[in-house]
Design an enzyme around this catalytic site. Structure first.
Site, PDB file in Angstrom:
ATOM      1  N   THR A  26       5.977  45.957  62.217  1.00 21.19           N
ATOM      2  CA  THR A  26       6.587  44.954  63.092  1.00 21.19           C
ATOM      3  C   THR A  26       8.110  45.022  63.106  1.00 21.19           C
ATOM      4  O   THR A  26       8.733  45.652  62.254  1.00 21.19           O
ATOM      5  CB  THR A  26       6.177  43.531  62.645  1.00 21.19           C
ATOM      6  OG1 THR A  26       6.709  43.270  61.353  1.00 21.19           O
ATOM      7  CG2 THR A  26       4.670  43.370  62.627  1.00 21.19           C
ATOM      8  N   ASP A  27       8.671  44.338  64.091  1.00 20.96           N
ATOM      9  CA  ASP A  27      10.121  44.162  64.128  1.00 20.96           C
ATOM     10  C   ASP A  27      10.453  42.853  63.402  1.00 20.96           C
ATOM     11  O   ASP A  27       9.573  42.238  62.794  1.00 20.96           O
ATOM     12  CB  ASP A  27      10.641  44.186  65.570  1.00 20.96           C
ATOM     13  CG  ASP A  27      10.078  43.067  66.432  1.00 20.96           C
ATOM     14  OD1 ASP A  27       9.561  42.055  65.890  1.00 20.96           O
ATOM     15  OD2 ASP A  27      10.157  43.190  67.666  1.00 20.96           O
ATOM     16  N   LEU A  28      11.674  42.402  63.476  1.00 24.44           N
ATOM     17  CA  LEU A  28      12.087  41.199  62.745  1.00 24.44           C
ATOM     18  C   LEU A  28      11.410  39.917  63.225  1.00 24.44           C
ATOM     19  O   LEU A  28      11.423  38.914  62.526  1.00 24.44           O
ATOM     20  CB  LEU A  28      13.603  41.040  62.815  1.00 24.44           C
ATOM     21  CG  LEU A  28      14.395  42.108  62.055  1.00 24.44           C
ATOM     22  CD1 LEU A  28      15.892  41.926  62.288  1.00 24.44           C
ATOM     23  CD2 LEU A  28      14.081  42.062  60.582  1.00 24.44           C
ATOM     24  N   THR A  29      10.825  39.959  64.424  1.00 25.85           N
ATOM     25  CA  THR A  29      10.156  38.762  64.941  1.00 25.85           C
ATOM     26  C   THR A  29       8.677  38.721  64.578  1.00 25.85           C
ATOM     27  O   THR A  29       7.979  37.778  64.958  1.00 25.85           O
ATOM     28  CB  THR A  29      10.298  38.686  66.479  1.00 25.85           C
ATOM     29  OG1 THR A  29       9.559  39.758  67.074  1.00 25.85           O
ATOM     30  CG2 THR A  29      11.755  38.735  66.906  1.00 25.85           C
ATOM     31  N   VAL A  31       6.469  40.952  65.608  1.00 27.93           N
ATOM     32  CA  VAL A  31       5.725  41.586  66.700  1.00 27.93           C
ATOM     33  C   VAL A  31       5.691  43.091  66.446  1.00 27.93           C
ATOM     34  O   VAL A  31       6.679  43.678  65.991  1.00 27.93           O
ATOM     35  CB  VAL A  31       6.403  41.279  68.056  1.00 27.93           C
ATOM     36  CG1 VAL A  31       5.789  42.080  69.189  1.00 27.93           C
ATOM     37  CG2 VAL A  31       6.309  39.783  68.350  1.00 27.93           C
TER      38      VAL A  31
END
Length: 148
Positions: A26-29, A31
């Protein structure tokens, strides 16, 4: 082969491969990063080949060749998130002497998150297209389906 490695299964001509989304995906969010869908699909295709009796490692180590992705068309429909359990469904759409086209859907339950059509060409160690091993063609033939 590692006895703890995830393994998919065939449901008719469709191969189903289950995986979980981890933090690294995932990315920082939270997602799933867009390129990781390609990784999920690659794992599922490799598992599909293994389940169909196609031994890529032996072909590569024996100097016959390996698959190379020639073309890819992907669509993203909805995000996957940290902790999701996903299923990658793969179907062989077409088969030619030196290539195979696979349609893949990444799903969470019944929701399609991403789908792609991938053309893989069998290439010699020098990178030139060549016929797939005859036993691979034989393994693929009963799996070929038509479109969506």
């Amino acid at each position: 082969m590692d006895g703890n490695a995830p393994l998919g299964r065939f449901a008719g001509v469709e191969h189903l491969f289950v995986l979980r989304v981890y933090f690294e995906d995932t990315d920082l969010t939270g997602v799933v990063y867009h390129a990781n869908y390609l990784r999920f699909m690659e794992r599922a295709r490799s598992d599909m080949l293994l389940a169909a009796g196609i031994d890529q490692r032996t072909a590569q180590e024996g100097g016959e060749g390996a698959y190379a992705v020639r073309g890819l068309a992907i669509q993203y429909r909805a995000p996957a998130r940290l902790g999701d359990e996903l299923t990658v469904a793969s179907r062989v759409l077409s088969l030619r002497p030196a290539a195979v086209v696979v349609h893949q859907r990444v799903m969470r339950g019944g929701t399609i998150l991403s789908e792609a059509e991938v053309e893989a060409v069998f290439v010699s160690p020098s990178g030139r297209p060549r016929r797939q091993p005859a036993e691979w063609l034989t393994a693929f033939e009963p799996l070929v389906t038509k479109g969506d």
